[in-house]
Write an enzyme that holds these catalytic residues in place. Structure first.
Site, mmCIF file in Angstrom:
data_model
loop_
_atom_site.group_PDB
_atom_site.id
_atom_site.type_symbol
_atom_site.label_atom_id
_atom_site.label_comp_id
_atom_site.label_asym_id
_atom_site.label_seq_id
_atom_site.Cartn_x
_atom_site.Cartn_y
_atom_site.Cartn_z
ATOM 1 N N TYR A 33 27.235 38.528 38.713
ATOM 2 C CA TYR A 33 28.281 38.235 37.730
ATOM 3 C C TYR A 33 29.683 38.304 38.350
ATOM 4 C CZ TYR A 33 30.529 38.072 33.132
ATOM 5 O OH TYR A 33 31.297 37.723 32.051
ATOM 6 N N GLU B 221 34.569 31.197 40.389
ATOM 7 C CA GLU B 221 35.228 30.368 39.370
ATOM 8 C C GLU B 221 36.748 30.484 39.465
ATOM 9 O OE1 GLU B 221 33.631 31.371 35.531
ATOM 10 O OE2 GLU B 221 31.565 31.294 36.275
#
EC number: 4.2.1.134
Length: 281
Positions: free
Chosen positions: A203, A210
């Site tokens: 995660y 991103e």
């Protein structure tokens, strides 16, 4: 007949009449009661039949929903497995990450966009998950695929793209296989372990990828003015995609910790439950 007899006769005649009337009334009441009982019985049977039919319908819908969700999760697991194999093969053949995104983009776009069905699943109630949470998660992925990486081609060879691609791929293979085996009531321990442990690393790596990708896109967006609306125009509105991306990056600051710690709480809950079960045994 004497006066007393006449009086006695007058008394006896009404009594007989009343007796017959009483019997008649009793019979009528019995018939009414029986009719009422029959009607109640009919209504009760009808209600029971309706409930049984409704329960059967719910059962059929439940089976249909389970069958569809099983198919959906198998398809998504297979899709992300195809992506994983394609990425490994590309790197083994080319020895570089450059050109990787271009080689897998069609498959990535299809399966990531197909995930919009998960929002529909929540809306129609076959998956007991928040529509808002699911919508945010799915739309953020689609945003990264279509409005960042697809639209700004110079950033497709950035190493940060590989970061979120690898993170997404491993996460989705684990997640969809977890759902598939859960629906089949046959969940292997290693799938469950992977589901509640791999995210601890994946995660943050995915989020970092991103953010770095959006950051790499900023100069191109600012220079080109893409997706921006300038004044004056007939709608009298303006929109600057560059500043929108800055706001998007800033939104990760409050959102990432909330989601991450929520997942950690879920992990502790599941693992704690397993420990209790083992002690009881």
């Amino acid at each position: 007949m004497g006066k007393g007899d006449w009086r006695q006769g007058r008394v006896e005649m009404p009594c007989a009449h009343v007796s017959r009337l009483h019997k008649t009334c009793v019979q009528v009441r019995v018939r009414v009661t029986m009719a009422s009982s029959e009607e109640d019985g009919t209504n009760g049977a009808s209600e029971a039949s309706d409930e049984k039919e409704a329960a059967g319908k719910r059962r059929r819908l439940g089976l249909l929903a389970t069958a569809w969700l099983t198919f959906y999760n198998i398809a998504m697991t297979a899709g992300w497995l195809v992506l994983a194999i394609a990425m490994v093969r590309f790197y083994m053949e080319k020895g570089t990450h450059r050109g990787l995104y271009k080689s897998i983009q069609k498959t990535l776009k299809f399966f990531q966009t197909f995930a919009l069905l998960e929002v529909v699943h929540c809306l129609i109630g076959i998956v007991p998950t928040s529509v808002l949470v699911t919508g945010v998660q799915v739309s953020s992925r689609i945003f990264m695929v279509w409005l960042i990486t697809h639209s700004i081609k110079p950033i497709q060879n950035e190493e940060s793209v590989v970061l979120f691609l690898v993170s997404w791929t491993v996460t989705e293979i684990t997640r969809y296989s977890f759902y598939t085996f859960s629906l089949l009531d046959h969940l292997p321990h290693f799938i469950k372990w992977a589901r509640y442990n791999l995210f601890i690393i994946l995660y943050p790596v995915g989020v970092a990828g991103e953010l770095l990708t959006i950051y790499a896109a900023l100069p191109y967006v600012k220079k080109s003015g893409m997706f921006s609306v300038r004044l004056p125009n007939k709608y009298n509105v303006s929109f600057d995609y560059y500043y929108f991306l800055l706001i998007t990056m800033a939104s990760y600051i409050p959102l990432f910790p909330q989601l991450y710690f929520h997942m950690l709480r879920q992990r502790r809950k599941v693992l704690h439950g397993e420990v209790i079960a083992e002690k009881d045994d």
